[in-house]
Design an enzyme around this catalytic site. Structure first.
Site, PDB file in Angstrom:
ATOM      1  N   SER A  69      -4.619  -3.404  -2.100  1.00 40.49           N
ATOM      2  CA  SER A  69      -5.917  -2.733  -2.277  1.00 40.49           C
ATOM      3  C   SER A  69      -6.363  -2.860  -3.727  1.00 40.49           C
ATOM      4  O   SER A  69      -5.850  -3.701  -4.475  1.00 40.49           O
ATOM      5  CB  SER A  69      -5.822  -1.271  -1.838  1.00 40.49           C
ATOM      6  OG  SER A  69      -7.120  -0.705  -1.753  1.00 40.49           O
ATOM      7  N   ASN A  70      -7.291  -2.052  -4.144  1.00 47.35           N
ATOM      8  CA  ASN A  70      -7.787  -2.108  -5.529  1.00 47.35           C
ATOM      9  C   ASN A  70      -8.134  -0.703  -5.994  1.00 47.35           C
ATOM     10  O   ASN A  70      -7.957   0.270  -5.266  1.00 47.35           O
ATOM     11  CB  ASN A  70      -8.991  -3.048  -5.616  1.00 47.35           C
ATOM     12  CG  ASN A  70     -10.080  -2.633  -4.663  1.00 47.35           C
ATOM     13  OD1 ASN A  70     -10.621  -1.540  -4.762  1.00 47.35           O
ATOM     14  ND2 ASN A  70     -10.390  -3.498  -3.698  1.00 47.35           N
TER      15      ASN A  70
END
Ligand code: C5P
Length: 426
Positions: free
Chosen positions: A213-214
Site C-alpha cells: 500500500s502507500n
C-alpha cells in the site's frame, strides 16, 4: 494571500479576556488580508490583555465594546444582522457558559444570541478548566446547536504549564473561518450535479494478512466529497479509508485497485464530475497467496504486475459534458510531470502537489497545490486546509462547466472562459 470567495464578507471578531487574546490580533490581520471586512468586538476583560487601538488600527472598523452606544441603541442586533460569521478568538469558559445558557451579559454574548449567521468559537483556557465537565457540557450543547468549534491544541499555557487548552494555531482558525465564508459565498452551486470521488491508498494483497500500500490517508479525497456535498451535489465517495464521511454522502468501501476500478467505472458513467484523488497502487502481485506465507519457507519471490490505470480508463470513456480531475503527487519536476499526465490521461484538470514539501500531501490536514487545466490555466493554491483546497478545485470545475445545466454539454478544453484567479502558464 489569494483573495478567494470570502473577500467582501463580514466577520464580527469577538475577543474575550484570556491571555490568547493577543493571537486574535494575527487572526484579524490575516482575515483583513484575505479581503474580509472585520468588525472587532472586545469584552471589557479582553482589553486587559490587548489594546483597543491595536484592533481599531488593523480591523476594518473601530472596536465596539458596549451595549450602550449613543449612536446605535441596538448594536448587538445590527452586528448580528451584518455578520456572515461571528468568530470568537479566544473563547473563555465564562463566554462559553453564557452562550450555552442563553445569558447575555455584554455586547458580544448578546450578539451571538442575536445573530442568524454561523458562529465559530475557538476555546482557550488552562487544562483543568478545559477538562471540567461544566465546560465540556457547555461545548456539547453549543455543538448540538450547530455552533462551530475550533478545538484547542496541546502546548505551552500561561504561567509555563503545558497541556490541552492552548488556542488553536491562528493559521488553522483563519483557514476554518475562510472555509465557512467560502461556503456562504458559494451557496448550492453544485445542486443537481452528480459527483464521484475516489480517496485513499489501495491495498494489494500479498497473502491473506499482508498487502502492498502507500501513505495516503484519504483526507484530501474525503474533503473533496464533503465540499461537493456542502455545495449541493449528489456525491458518491469510493474510498479505501476508514475515516467517517460526512452525512448525505453515498460511501462505497473498496480495498484493491481492481475493486476501485469496478466501482469508479460503474458510478462515473452518469456523473457530471469525477475526481480521482485516490493513490492507486501502481503494482500488485501477479498471484497473491491463498494462505499466509511462512517464514519457514524462506524469502518469497514476489512477482508484480501493473494495476489498471483507472483514471486513464475514465479518460477514454469520458462522455461529453463530464469534467475529469486527477491528482499527481510528485517529488520533483512537479509541473511538467503533472502537465504530461493531464494530456496523457485526457483530463480537464490535474491537481499537482509536491509531496516532498512541508505540511503538504499524505496524511497532513493541510495541502498546497497547483491546479493545471487542459486549457492552459495554472492556478496556485498556497498552503491551506484540505477542505479549502477541495473548494478551490471545485471552483475551477464550476468555471469549466461554464454555467451549463446539470447533464448539459460543456465547452471542451481550450474554449473555457478561464477563471478569476488563474494565470496563463508561460
Ligand atoms: O500516473 P500517476 O499514477 O502519477 O497519476 C496519478 C493519478 O492517476 C491520480 O489521480 C490517481 O488516482 C490516478 N491513478 C489511477 N490508477 C492507477 C494509478 C493512478 O487512477 N493505477
Amino acid at each position: 494571500m489569494t483573495r478567494g470567495p470570502a473577500a467582501g464578507k463580514t466577520v464580527v471578531l469577538g475577543v474575550t479576556g484570556g491571555i490568547a487574546a493577543y493571537k486574535a490580533v494575527e487572526v484579524c490581520r490575516r482575515l483583513v488580508d484575505a479581503g474580509v471586512h472585520v468588525v472587532p468586538v472586545l469584552t471589557e476583560d479582553a482589553t486587559r490583555f490587548v489594546g483597543e487601538v491595536t484592533f481599531s488600527a488593523l480591523a476594518s472598523e473601530p472596536v465596539q465594546k458596549s451595549m450602550w452606544s449613543e449612536a446605535d441603541p441596538i448594536p448587538h442586533t445590527r452586528l448580528g444582522q451584518r455578520a456572515d460569521l461571528v468568530l470568537v478568538v479566544p473563547a473563555t469558559a465564562r463566554f462559553l457558559g453564557c452562550y450555552a445558557n442563553g445569558i447575555s451579559d455584554g455586547l458580544l454574548s448578546a450578539t451571538v444570541l442575536a445573530t442568524r449567521a454561523p458562529v465559530m468559537v475557538c476555546p482557550a483556557m488552562h487544562t483543568e478548566m478545559w477538562e471540567h465537565p461544566a465546560v465540556q457540557e457547555n461545548l456539547a450543547t453549543l455543538r448540538r446547536r450547530q455552533v462551530l468549534v475550533v478545538d484547542p491544541a496541546q502546548g505551552r499555557l500561561a504561567g509555563g504549564d503545558v497541556g490541552a487548552g492552548r488556542l488553536a494555531d491562528p493559521d488553522d482558525i483563519v483557514a476554518a473561518a475562510l472555509a465557512v465564508l467560502g461556503s456562504v459565498a458559494r451557496g448550492q452551486d453544485l445542486a443537481g450535479r452528480r459527483v464521484v470521488v475516489s480517496a485513499g491508498g489501495t491495498r494489494e494483497p500479498i497473502d491473506p494478512v499482508r498487502f502492498i500500500s502507500n501513505r495516503s490517508s484519504g483526507k484530501q479525497g474525503h474533503a473533496v466529497a464533503e465540499a461537493a456535498a456542502t455545495r449541493g451535489a449528489e456525491v458518491v465517495l469510493v474510498t479505501t479509508a476508514t475515516r467517517p464521511a460526512p452525512a448525505g454522502i453515498d460511501v462505497v468501501k473498496v480495498e484493491t485497485a481492481a475493486e476501485m476500478e469496478a466501482a469508479m467505472l460503474e458510478h462515473s458513467a452518469a456523473a457530471d464530475i469525477v475526481v480521482m484523488a485516490a493513490a492507486v497502487a501502481d503494482f500488485r502481485l501477479k498471484a497473491p497467496a491463498d494462505t499466509k506465507l511462512s517464514k519457514a519457507d524462506g524469502v518469497p519471490e514476489l512477482v508484480l504486475e501493473p494495476t489498471p490505470d483507472i483514471l486513464a480508463e475514465l479518460g477514454r470513456r469520458r462522455r461529453d459534458g463530464q469534467v475529469l480531475v486527477g491528482f499527481a503527487a510528485e517529488t520533483h519536476d512537479m509541473t511538467s510531470r503533472a502537465a504530461s499526465k493531464l494530456r496523457g490521461k485526457n483530463l480537464d484538470f490535474m491537481v499537482a502537489n509536491d509531496v516532498s514539501a512541508q505540511h503538504v500531501g499524505f496524511d497532513h490536514d493541510t495541502n498546497a497545490v497547483t491546479i493545471l487545466g487542459s486549457d492552459g490555466t495554472c492556478r496556485e493554491i498556497p498552503l491551506t486546509s484540505k477542505l479549502e483546497v477541495a473548494h478551490a478545485i471545485l471552483d475551477s470545475v464550476i468555471v469549466r462547466l461554464g454555467g451549463q445545466r446539470p447533464g448539459g454539454g460543456i465547452r471542451r478544453a481550450g474554449a473555457s472562459g478561464g477563471d478569476d484567479n488563474s494565470r496563463r502558464d508561460s
